[in-house]
Design a protein around this motif. Structure first.
Motif, PDB file in Angstrom:
ATOM      1  N   ARG A  85      -7.530 -18.142 -34.032  1.00 35.90           N
ATOM      2  CA  ARG A  85      -8.308 -17.471 -35.080  1.00 35.90           C
ATOM      3  C   ARG A  85      -9.770 -17.265 -34.697  1.00 35.90           C
ATOM      4  NH1 ARG A  85      -4.324 -20.408 -36.764  1.00 35.90           N
ATOM      5  NH2 ARG A  85      -3.051 -19.839 -38.537  1.00 35.90           N
ATOM      6  N   ASP A  86     -10.097 -17.443 -33.431  1.00 32.98           N
ATOM      7  CA  ASP A  86     -11.475 -17.289 -32.958  1.00 32.98           C
ATOM      8  C   ASP A  86     -11.913 -15.838 -33.152  1.00 32.98           C
ATOM      9  OD1 ASP A  86     -13.823 -16.934 -31.456  1.00 32.98           O
ATOM     10  OD2 ASP A  86     -13.212 -18.413 -29.966  1.00 32.98           O
ATOM     11  N   GLY A  91     -11.844 -10.178 -32.472  1.00 33.04           N
ATOM     12  CA  GLY A  91     -12.663  -8.968 -32.533  1.00 33.04           C
ATOM     13  C   GLY A  91     -12.416  -8.045 -31.350  1.00 33.04           C
ATOM     14  N   LYS A  92     -12.284  -8.609 -30.165  1.00 33.36           N
ATOM     15  CA  LYS A  92     -11.996  -7.802 -28.978  1.00 33.36           C
ATOM     16  C   LYS A  92     -10.565  -7.255 -29.026  1.00 33.36           C
ATOM     17  CE  LYS A  92     -15.193 -10.221 -25.924  1.00 33.36           C
ATOM     18  NZ  LYS A  92     -15.313 -11.173 -24.822  1.00 33.36           N
ATOM     19  N   GLN A  93      -9.614  -8.134 -29.382  1.00 29.79           N
ATOM     20  CA  GLN A  93      -8.207  -7.719 -29.413  1.00 29.79           C
ATOM     21  C   GLN A  93      -7.974  -6.596 -30.424  1.00 29.79           C
ATOM     22  OE1 GLN A  93      -6.145 -11.362 -30.293  1.00 29.79           O
ATOM     23  NE2 GLN A  93      -6.051 -11.993 -28.150  1.00 29.79           N
ATOM     24  N   LEU A  96     -12.553  -4.565 -33.077  1.00 28.73           N
ATOM     25  CA  LEU A  96     -13.475  -4.589 -34.211  1.00 28.73           C
ATOM     26  C   LEU A  96     -14.922  -4.477 -33.747  1.00 28.73           C
ATOM     27  CD1 LEU A  96     -11.863  -7.412 -36.356  1.00 28.73           C
ATOM     28  CD2 LEU A  96     -11.642  -4.939 -36.658  1.00 28.73           C
ATOM     29  N   PHE A  97     -15.160  -4.942 -32.550  1.00 26.38           N
ATOM     30  CA  PHE A  97     -16.505  -4.878 -31.982  1.00 26.38           C
ATOM     31  C   PHE A  97     -16.465  -3.875 -30.844  1.00 26.38           C
ATOM     32  CE2 PHE A  97     -15.835  -9.555 -32.876  1.00 26.38           C
ATOM     33  CZ  PHE A  97     -16.357  -9.507 -34.151  1.00 26.38           C
ATOM     34  N   SER A  98     -17.197  -2.819 -30.971  1.00 28.55           N
ATOM     35  CA  SER A  98     -17.207  -1.832 -29.900  1.00 28.55           C
ATOM     36  C   SER A  98     -18.590  -1.205 -29.805  1.00 28.55           C
ATOM     37  CB  SER A  98     -16.145  -0.765 -30.144  1.00 28.55           C
ATOM     38  OG  SER A  98     -16.385  -0.116 -31.370  1.00 28.55           O
TER      39      SER A  98
END
Length: 106
Positions: A85-86, A91-93, A96-98
């Motif tokens: 749940r990290d 976020g990378k998978q 979500l963060f780009s």
């Protein structure tokens, strides 16, 4: 030194007259009372006393110890679940963060 410690209680642990540890946290009279199967080494690292590279390098040993092997097993399971749940990994998978690359210059 004591004024910089904000947690209670402050304890002193010693081995003979050669090594004294001032810290916040519980101690056991002897590590022999901790079941061998309830201890796990987490990491080791070098550190300078108070961050001063002119001083001798110390060896830090990070470990976790539990009252029983069952408690250690439950802790290890919790760590595995927490890693799943990290938010940094998720976020990378999930993209979500780009970073949006744009040809427009200001």
């Amino acid at each position: 030194l004591l004024d910089s410690i904000k947690t209670e209680p402050i304890t002193i642990y010693h081995i003979g007259d050669q090594w004294w540890d001032l810290c916040a946290g519980p101690h056991v009279e002897s590590t022999g009372v901790i079941p061998k199967k309830a201890i796990q080494l987490q990491s080791v690292a070098g550190a300078y006393w108070r961050g001063d590279e002119k001083r001798e390098m110390l060896q830090r040993i990070y470990a976790t110890a539990w009252k029983s092997p069952e408690q250690l097993k439950a802790y290890k399971k919790m760590v595995v679940e927490a890693k799943k749940r990290d938010h940094r990994v998720l976020g990378k998978q999930l993209d979500l963060f780009s970073i949006q690359v744009s040809d427009v210059t200001c």
